[in-house]
Design a protein around this motif. Sequence first.
Motif, PDB file in Angstrom:
ATOM      1  N   TYR A 180       7.971   0.401   7.722  1.00 50.31           N
ATOM      2  CA  TYR A 180       8.371  -0.972   7.508  1.00 50.31           C
ATOM      3  C   TYR A 180       9.452  -1.070   6.440  1.00 50.31           C
ATOM      4  O   TYR A 180       9.696  -0.137   5.693  1.00 50.31           O
ATOM      5  CB  TYR A 180       7.160  -1.833   7.121  1.00 50.31           C
ATOM      6  CG  TYR A 180       6.295  -2.141   8.317  1.00 50.31           C
ATOM      7  CD1 TYR A 180       6.388  -3.346   8.991  1.00 50.31           C
ATOM      8  CD2 TYR A 180       5.396  -1.199   8.787  1.00 50.31           C
ATOM      9  CE1 TYR A 180       5.607  -3.602  10.100  1.00 50.31           C
ATOM     10  CE2 TYR A 180       4.612  -1.437   9.897  1.00 50.31           C
ATOM     11  CZ  TYR A 180       4.728  -2.651  10.549  1.00 50.31           C
ATOM     12  OH  TYR A 180       3.962  -2.920  11.642  1.00 50.31           O
ATOM     13  N   GLU A 181      10.076  -2.244   6.395  1.00 51.96           N
ATOM     14  CA  GLU A 181      11.151  -2.428   5.417  1.00 51.96           C
ATOM     15  C   GLU A 181      10.636  -2.140   4.020  1.00 51.96           C
ATOM     16  O   GLU A 181       9.510  -2.491   3.664  1.00 51.96           O
ATOM     17  CB  GLU A 181      11.753  -3.837   5.484  1.00 51.96           C
ATOM     18  CG  GLU A 181      10.791  -4.961   5.295  1.00 51.96           C
ATOM     19  CD  GLU A 181      10.338  -5.537   6.621  1.00 51.96           C
ATOM     20  OE1 GLU A 181      10.194  -4.756   7.590  1.00 51.96           O
ATOM     21  OE2 GLU A 181      10.113  -6.750   6.675  1.00 51.96           O
ATOM     22  N   GLN A 182      11.501  -1.510   3.248  1.00 49.42           N
ATOM     23  CA  GLN A 182      11.126  -1.066   1.920  1.00 49.42           C
ATOM     24  C   GLN A 182      11.816  -1.936   0.872  1.00 49.42           C
ATOM     25  O   GLN A 182      12.966  -2.346   1.045  1.00 49.42           O
ATOM     26  CB  GLN A 182      11.506   0.402   1.739  1.00 49.42           C
ATOM     27  CG  GLN A 182      10.769   1.298   2.733  1.00 49.42           C
ATOM     28  CD  GLN A 182      11.055   2.760   2.544  1.00 49.42           C
ATOM     29  OE1 GLN A 182      11.631   3.182   1.555  1.00 49.42           O
ATOM     30  NE2 GLN A 182      10.637   3.565   3.507  1.00 49.42           N
ATOM     31  N   TYR A 183      11.109  -2.171  -0.216  1.00 51.59           N
ATOM     32  CA  TYR A 183      11.611  -2.969  -1.322  1.00 51.59           C
ATOM     33  C   TYR A 183      11.812  -2.029  -2.498  1.00 51.59           C
ATOM     34  O   TYR A 183      10.859  -1.384  -2.959  1.00 51.59           O
ATOM     35  CB  TYR A 183      10.623  -4.086  -1.664  1.00 51.59           C
ATOM     36  CG  TYR A 183      10.472  -5.085  -0.541  1.00 51.59           C
ATOM     37  CD1 TYR A 183       9.614  -4.822   0.530  1.00 51.59           C
ATOM     38  CD2 TYR A 183      11.211  -6.263  -0.530  1.00 51.59           C
ATOM     39  CE1 TYR A 183       9.495  -5.715   1.583  1.00 51.59           C
ATOM     40  CE2 TYR A 183      11.082  -7.175   0.521  1.00 51.59           C
ATOM     41  CZ  TYR A 183      10.218  -6.883   1.575  1.00 51.59           C
ATOM     42  OH  TYR A 183      10.113  -7.766   2.612  1.00 51.59           O
ATOM     43  N   PHE A 184      13.055  -1.984  -2.957  1.00 52.89           N
ATOM     44  CA  PHE A 184      13.426  -1.005  -3.977  1.00 52.89           C
ATOM     45  C   PHE A 184      13.432  -1.600  -5.378  1.00 52.89           C
ATOM     46  O   PHE A 184      13.754  -2.771  -5.575  1.00 52.89           O
ATOM     47  CB  PHE A 184      14.824  -0.449  -3.692  1.00 52.89           C
ATOM     48  CG  PHE A 184      14.858   0.557  -2.574  1.00 52.89           C
ATOM     49  CD1 PHE A 184      14.884   0.151  -1.252  1.00 52.89           C
ATOM     50  CD2 PHE A 184      14.858   1.922  -2.851  1.00 52.89           C
ATOM     51  CE1 PHE A 184      14.918   1.079  -0.227  1.00 52.89           C
ATOM     52  CE2 PHE A 184      14.895   2.851  -1.826  1.00 52.89           C
ATOM     53  CZ  PHE A 184      14.921   2.426  -0.513  1.00 52.89           C
ATOM     54  N   THR A 207       0.811  -1.218   0.000  1.00 54.58           N
ATOM     55  CA  THR A 207       0.000   0.000   0.000  1.00 54.58           C
ATOM     56  C   THR A 207       0.846   1.269   0.000  1.00 54.58           C
ATOM     57  O   THR A 207       0.365   2.337  -0.346  1.00 54.58           O
ATOM     58  CB  THR A 207      -0.924   0.027   1.227  1.00 54.58           C
ATOM     59  OG1 THR A 207      -0.120   0.020   2.415  1.00 54.58           O
ATOM     60  CG2 THR A 207      -1.864  -1.175   1.238  1.00 54.58           C
ATOM     61  N   ALA A 208       2.089   1.152   0.413  1.00 52.44           N
ATOM     62  CA  ALA A 208       2.940   2.343   0.510  1.00 52.44           C
ATOM     63  C   ALA A 208       3.941   2.372  -0.646  1.00 52.44           C
ATOM     64  O   ALA A 208       4.501   1.340  -1.016  1.00 52.44           O
ATOM     65  CB  ALA A 208       3.688   2.353   1.836  1.00 52.44           C
ATOM     66  N   LEU A 209       4.148   3.554  -1.227  1.00 48.09           N
ATOM     67  CA  LEU A 209       5.083   3.726  -2.341  1.00 48.09           C
ATOM     68  C   LEU A 209       5.877   4.999  -2.134  1.00 48.09           C
ATOM     69  O   LEU A 209       5.337   6.020  -1.698  1.00 48.09           O
ATOM     70  CB  LEU A 209       4.303   3.772  -3.664  1.00 48.09           C
ATOM     71  CG  LEU A 209       5.114   3.825  -4.958  1.00 48.09           C
ATOM     72  CD1 LEU A 209       4.387   3.096  -6.089  1.00 48.09           C
ATOM     73  CD2 LEU A 209       5.442   5.243  -5.376  1.00 48.09           C
ATOM     74  N   ALA A 226      20.494  12.219 -11.910  1.00 49.59           N
ATOM     75  CA  ALA A 226      20.613  11.374 -10.721  1.00 49.59           C
ATOM     76  C   ALA A 226      19.970  10.031 -11.039  1.00 49.59           C
ATOM     77  O   ALA A 226      19.416   9.841 -12.128  1.00 49.59           O
ATOM     78  CB  ALA A 226      19.913  12.002  -9.517  1.00 49.59           C
ATOM     79  N   VAL A 227      20.047   9.124 -10.072  1.00 51.63           N
ATOM     80  CA  VAL A 227      19.267   7.886 -10.157  1.00 51.63           C
ATOM     81  C   VAL A 227      18.009   8.078  -9.325  1.00 51.63           C
ATOM     82  O   VAL A 227      18.077   8.480  -8.160  1.00 51.63           O
ATOM     83  CB  VAL A 227      20.073   6.681  -9.642  1.00 51.63           C
ATOM     84  CG1 VAL A 227      19.200   5.430  -9.630  1.00 51.63           C
ATOM     85  CG2 VAL A 227      21.311   6.451 -10.501  1.00 51.63           C
ATOM     86  N   TYR A 228      16.875   7.805  -9.935  1.00 57.05           N
ATOM     87  CA  TYR A 228      15.594   7.935  -9.253  1.00 57.05           C
ATOM     88  C   TYR A 228      15.108   6.539  -8.876  1.00 57.05           C
ATOM     89  O   TYR A 228      14.920   5.681  -9.735  1.00 57.05           O
ATOM     90  CB  TYR A 228      14.586   8.674 -10.139  1.00 57.05           C
ATOM     91  CG  TYR A 228      14.949  10.137 -10.260  1.00 57.05           C
ATOM     92  CD1 TYR A 228      15.923  10.553 -11.167  1.00 57.05           C
ATOM     93  CD2 TYR A 228      14.370  11.089  -9.425  1.00 57.05           C
ATOM     94  CE1 TYR A 228      16.296  11.883 -11.250  1.00 57.05           C
ATOM     95  CE2 TYR A 228      14.733  12.423  -9.499  1.00 57.05           C
ATOM     96  CZ  TYR A 228      15.709  12.813 -10.409  1.00 57.05           C
ATOM     97  OH  TYR A 228      16.088  14.141 -10.475  1.00 57.05           O
ATOM     98  N   LEU A 229      14.958   6.334  -7.589  1.00 57.07           N
ATOM     99  CA  LEU A 229      14.589   5.018  -7.056  1.00 57.07           C
ATOM    100  C   LEU A 229      13.171   5.042  -6.526  1.00 57.07           C
ATOM    101  O   LEU A 229      12.754   5.997  -5.876  1.00 57.07           O
ATOM    102  CB  LEU A 229      15.541   4.631  -5.915  1.00 57.07           C
ATOM    103  CG  LEU A 229      16.983   4.302  -6.323  1.00 57.07           C
ATOM    104  CD1 LEU A 229      17.913   4.450  -5.143  1.00 57.07           C
ATOM    105  CD2 LEU A 229      17.071   2.910  -6.897  1.00 57.07           C
ATOM    106  N   CYS A 230      12.470   3.983  -6.792  1.00 50.93           N
ATOM    107  CA  CYS A 230      11.124   3.794  -6.278  1.00 50.93           C
ATOM    108  C   CYS A 230      11.165   2.614  -5.304  1.00 50.93           C
ATOM    109  O   CYS A 230      11.935   1.664  -5.498  1.00 50.93           O
ATOM    110  CB  CYS A 230      10.167   3.503  -7.438  1.00 50.93           C
ATOM    111  SG  CYS A 230       8.499   3.061  -6.949  1.00 50.93           S
ATOM    112  N   ALA A 231      10.380   2.685  -4.256  1.00 56.09           N
ATOM    113  CA  ALA A 231      10.297   1.590  -3.290  1.00 56.09           C
ATOM    114  C   ALA A 231       8.850   1.408  -2.868  1.00 56.09           C
ATOM    115  O   ALA A 231       8.049   2.341  -2.950  1.00 56.09           O
ATOM    116  CB  ALA A 231      11.179   1.869  -2.071  1.00 56.09           C
ATOM    117  N   SER A 232       8.528   0.218  -2.418  1.00 57.55           N
ATOM    118  CA  SER A 232       7.188  -0.006  -1.862  1.00 57.55           C
ATOM    119  C   SER A 232       7.334  -0.796  -0.569  1.00 57.55           C
ATOM    120  O   SER A 232       8.354  -1.447  -0.322  1.00 57.55           O
ATOM    121  CB  SER A 232       6.280  -0.733  -2.859  1.00 57.55           C
ATOM    122  OG  SER A 232       6.684  -2.073  -3.077  1.00 57.55           O
ATOM    123  N   SER A 233       6.344  -0.690   0.276  1.00 58.60           N
ATOM    124  CA  SER A 233       6.317  -1.492   1.495  1.00 58.60           C
ATOM    125  C   SER A 233       4.899  -1.927   1.775  1.00 58.60           C
ATOM    126  O   SER A 233       3.932  -1.322   1.294  1.00 58.60           O
ATOM    127  CB  SER A 233       6.920  -0.741   2.690  1.00 58.60           C
ATOM    128  OG  SER A 233       6.130   0.349   3.064  1.00 58.60           O
TER     129      SER A 233
END
Lengths: 114, 110
Positions: free
Chosen positions: A101-105, A30-32, A88-95
């Motif tokens: 909580y731990e994030q997955y990139f 649910t989180a990004l 730059a490098v643009y990173l997206c993560a979700s949890s």
Amino acid sequence: GAGVSQSPSNKVTEKGKDVELRCDPISGHTALYWYRQSLGQGLEFLIYFQGNSAPDKSGLPSDRFSAERTGGSVSTLTIQRTQQEDSAVYLCASSLRQRSYEQYFGPGTRLTVT
Amino acid sequence: SQKIEQNSEALNIQEGKTATLTCNYTNYSPAYLQWYRQDPGRGPVFLLLIRENEKEKRKERLKVTFDTTLKQSLFHITASQPADSATYLCALDSFQKLVFGTGTRLLVSP
């Protein structure tokens, strides 16, 4: 299962053009988040989406930056009138739940503005 | 001002030794702290989370300690291998937002 995916992996654009970066989070998360990582620098928080709540845009560096998340899933980060300092490098993560909580990139999008 | 400090110099160690990485913070009161690994050209990968009421957490060859009095976390890799070579980032919770350090590069030589 499938991880976080981002596209494109690399983007070269001319100064002044607009760019769109895409993020597809892990299903059910649910989180990004969007981050920016410049060479040799840490991760700079840009924006956070949680479910249907209003996004936290406190990290966006200027009004040239915007992001949306459609249907609680895919997100697009848009940079208008790109500048060289946007490179730059643009990173997206979700949890799974809230940002704590731990994030997955994802693998990131390397943006180069010439 | 708020700071998260990780050693910016690379840590070089020999295979088989224990690597110890440090994360110090100032003017934060995190409820927990996380460690991530980042390889070149890739996004960070979550390794461990330790809460403020936990002194130590282990996962296989990894061990993390969290000292809220010293405002410091130590990250240990025992029996290190060349495959452990990467940049390691600490991240702490600040008002339910994760704030990342700049990372320390670890190089494990065979």
